[in-house]
Design a protein around this motif. Structure first.
Motif, PDB file in Angstrom:
ATOM      1  N   VAL A  95       0.817  -1.221   0.000  1.00 28.16           N
ATOM      2  CA  VAL A  95       0.000   0.000   0.000  1.00 28.16           C
ATOM      3  C   VAL A  95       0.848   1.269   0.000  1.00 28.16           C
ATOM      4  CG1 VAL A  95      -1.681   1.326   1.335  1.00 28.16           C
ATOM      5  CG2 VAL A  95      -2.024  -1.118   0.982  1.00 28.16           C
ATOM      6  N   PRO A  96       1.821   1.446   0.917  1.00 26.59           N
ATOM      7  CA  PRO A  96       2.636   2.672   0.852  1.00 26.59           C
ATOM      8  C   PRO A  96       3.460   2.765  -0.428  1.00 26.59           C
ATOM      9  CG  PRO A  96       2.891   1.592   2.976  1.00 26.59           C
ATOM     10  CD  PRO A  96       2.192   0.629   2.080  1.00 26.59           C
ATOM     11  N   CYS A  98       2.767   1.475  -3.541  1.00 28.75           N
ATOM     12  CA  CYS A  98       1.900   1.879  -4.653  1.00 28.75           C
ATOM     13  C   CYS A  98       1.455   3.326  -4.501  1.00 28.75           C
ATOM     14  CB  CYS A  98       0.672   0.964  -4.714  1.00 28.75           C
ATOM     15  SG  CYS A  98       1.038  -0.743  -5.173  1.00 28.75           S
ATOM     16  N   GLY A  99       1.150   3.707  -3.272  1.00 27.06           N
ATOM     17  CA  GLY A  99       0.724   5.081  -3.041  1.00 27.06           C
ATOM     18  C   GLY A  99       1.803   6.100  -3.366  1.00 27.06           C
ATOM     19  N   ILE A 156      -8.110  -2.425  -1.289  1.00 27.88           N
ATOM     20  CA  ILE A 156      -7.256  -1.486  -0.551  1.00 27.88           C
ATOM     21  C   ILE A 156      -6.096  -1.020  -1.417  1.00 27.88           C
ATOM     22  CG2 ILE A 156      -5.763  -1.242   1.472  1.00 27.88           C
ATOM     23  CD1 ILE A 156      -7.536  -3.223   2.913  1.00 27.88           C
ATOM     24  N   SER A 160      -5.198   2.879  -2.759  1.00 32.65           N
ATOM     25  CA  SER A 160      -3.928   3.526  -2.423  1.00 32.65           C
ATOM     26  C   SER A 160      -3.242   4.142  -3.632  1.00 32.65           C
ATOM     27  CB  SER A 160      -2.980   2.513  -1.776  1.00 32.65           C
ATOM     28  OG  SER A 160      -2.536   1.546  -2.724  1.00 32.65           O
ATOM     29  N   CYS A 161      -3.683   3.805  -4.837  1.00 31.22           N
ATOM     30  CA  CYS A 161      -3.021   4.266  -6.063  1.00 31.22           C
ATOM     31  C   CYS A 161      -3.610   5.561  -6.614  1.00 31.22           C
ATOM     32  CB  CYS A 161      -3.081   3.188  -7.141  1.00 31.22           C
ATOM     33  SG  CYS A 161      -2.177   1.690  -6.714  1.00 31.22           S
ATOM     34  N   TRP A 213       6.852   7.160   3.079  1.00 33.15           N
ATOM     35  CA  TRP A 213       6.698   5.705   3.011  1.00 33.15           C
ATOM     36  C   TRP A 213       6.695   5.107   4.417  1.00 33.15           C
ATOM     37  CZ3 TRP A 213       8.822   1.126   4.457  1.00 33.15           C
ATOM     38  CH2 TRP A 213       8.390  -0.007   3.782  1.00 33.15           C
ATOM     39  N   GLY A 216       3.558   5.998   6.078  1.00 34.31           N
ATOM     40  CA  GLY A 216       2.494   5.183   5.499  1.00 34.31           C
ATOM     41  C   GLY A 216       2.521   3.764   6.027  1.00 34.31           C
ATOM     42  N   VAL A 220      -0.609   2.107   7.983  1.00 33.26           N
ATOM     43  CA  VAL A 220      -1.274   0.876   7.562  1.00 33.26           C
ATOM     44  C   VAL A 220      -1.207  -0.168   8.668  1.00 33.26           C
ATOM     45  CG1 VAL A 220      -1.233  -1.023   5.908  1.00 33.26           C
ATOM     46  CG2 VAL A 220      -0.851   1.311   5.122  1.00 33.26           C
ATOM     47  N   ASP A 223      -3.830   0.722  11.170  1.00 30.05           N
ATOM     48  CA  ASP A 223      -5.160   0.983  10.636  1.00 30.05           C
ATOM     49  C   ASP A 223      -6.113  -0.165  10.988  1.00 30.05           C
ATOM     50  OD1 ASP A 223      -7.328   1.978   9.293  1.00 30.05           O
ATOM     51  OD2 ASP A 223      -6.544   1.573   7.283  1.00 30.05           O
ATOM     52  N   THR A 226     -10.031   0.413   7.797  1.00 29.15           N
ATOM     53  CA  THR A 226      -9.967  -0.032   6.394  1.00 29.15           C
ATOM     54  C   THR A 226      -9.954  -1.550   6.254  1.00 29.15           C
ATOM     55  OG1 THR A 226      -8.797   2.017   5.820  1.00 29.15           O
ATOM     56  CG2 THR A 226      -8.722   0.225   4.224  1.00 29.15           C
TER      57      THR A 226
END
Length: 295
Positions: A95-96, A98-99, A156, A160-161, A213, A216, A220, A223, A226
């Motif tokens: 997730v971080p 790709c984000g 998810i 994130s993208c 990152w 992030g 995550v 979290d 989510t």
């Protein structure tokens, strides 16, 4: 001369007093933040609910290291420590990453290239920050459900993208501040768009990207909402798994009924990896340079 020296000494004393005052304030504030963690760790070594409820502020009569084994041996309600860690690590890595990839590319293009509709796209990137997440939750869920992205990682990951939000604004501003001479020099040397981005422009913002990152990753890891909504009970993460253990403690489960020390031990174990990651990457992030030089 004596008057100037006296005035200088007064300023030095005032500065020293201000420094001491702020040091004491920040020290007290740090103690306030760290105290709940010490309390948590202390009570995680107590012998069951009886000792914990008798006096939660007292030292353990006997240090029960076996409380930490409960988290590893737990098999109730299909809760597996290994699965929880695997699910969490997968999300924390993907997730971080790709984000940050989508955000840094979008910020670079918006900051360094001119094209039709640029202002409209910029407004579109800003608008999600003005809309409450709660207001779009139902529509997002229904959309991902139609795409069969509920109950797996894909929902998810796709969310994130987007490349929007505060990270986009910070990277956009940082790219704006990088001199265009870097790009022009690279193009004169025959570099293409991809080489210019990855080899010339990206190093200027790697300090900020690395910081984002790590933050992030921590976000995550902690979290709960989510994964609870989009993964459900099929993929328990550390946050949702620890909450499931808390539910067992508060119910009539024969394995964990009112065993709050064991639950506290589970919380401590869940904190160890993310704290370690942050400590390992902290110095490297601070040492990263945002500057460079023309060649």
């Amino acid at each position: 001369m004596s008057t100037k020296l006296l005035s200088k000494n007064n300023h030095l004393h005032q500065d020293r007093g201000i420094k001491i005052t702020f040091t004491v304030i920040f020290a007290l504030f740090s103690v306030m933040l760290l105290f709940p963690f010490f309390w948590l760790i202390l009570n995680s070594f107590k012998d069951g609910y009886a000792e914990f409820s008798a006096n939660s502020w007292a030292l353990p009569k006997k240090w029960m290291f076996s409380n930490y084994k409960v988290f590893f041996e737990l098999e109730t309600a299909e809760i597996s420590l290994v699965d929880m860690f695997i699910n969490t690590i997968i999300l924390c890595l993907i997730v971080p990453t790709c984000g940050q990839i989508s955000t840094v590319m979008a910020a670079y293009v918006m900051a360094k290239y001119k094209f039709k509709g640029q202002k409209i796209i910029y407004v579109i990137y800003i608008l999600p920050m003005l809309v409450s997440i709660t207001g779009t939750l139902s529509s997002t869920y229904l959309l991902l459900e139609k795409w069969n992205m509920i109950g797996n990682y894909w929902g998810i990951i796709v969310m994130s993208c987007g490349g929007v939000g505060m990270n986009f604004l910070m990277l956009f501003s940082l790219f704006k501040g990088v001199d265009n001479a870097y790009m022009e020099s690279a193009r004169i040397d025959g570099a293409g768009h991809f080489f210019t981005f990855f080899k010339v422009m990206l190093p200027h913002v790697m300090g900020l990207v690395g910081t984002m990152w790590v933050l992030g990753f921590v976000g995550v890891w902690n979290d709960y909402t989510t994964p609870r909504i989009y993964l459900g009970e099929e993929y328990l993460t550390i946050a949702t798994g620890v909450k499931a253990i808390e539910d067992l403690v508060e119910t009539a489960d024969p394995y964990l009924t009112n065993n709050y020390p064991a639950y506290f031990a589970a919380v401590v174990i869940s904190l160890i990896p993310v704290v370690t990651i942050f400590l390992l990457f902290q110095k490297q992030i601070m040492k990263m340079s945002l500057g460079g030089g023309l060649k």
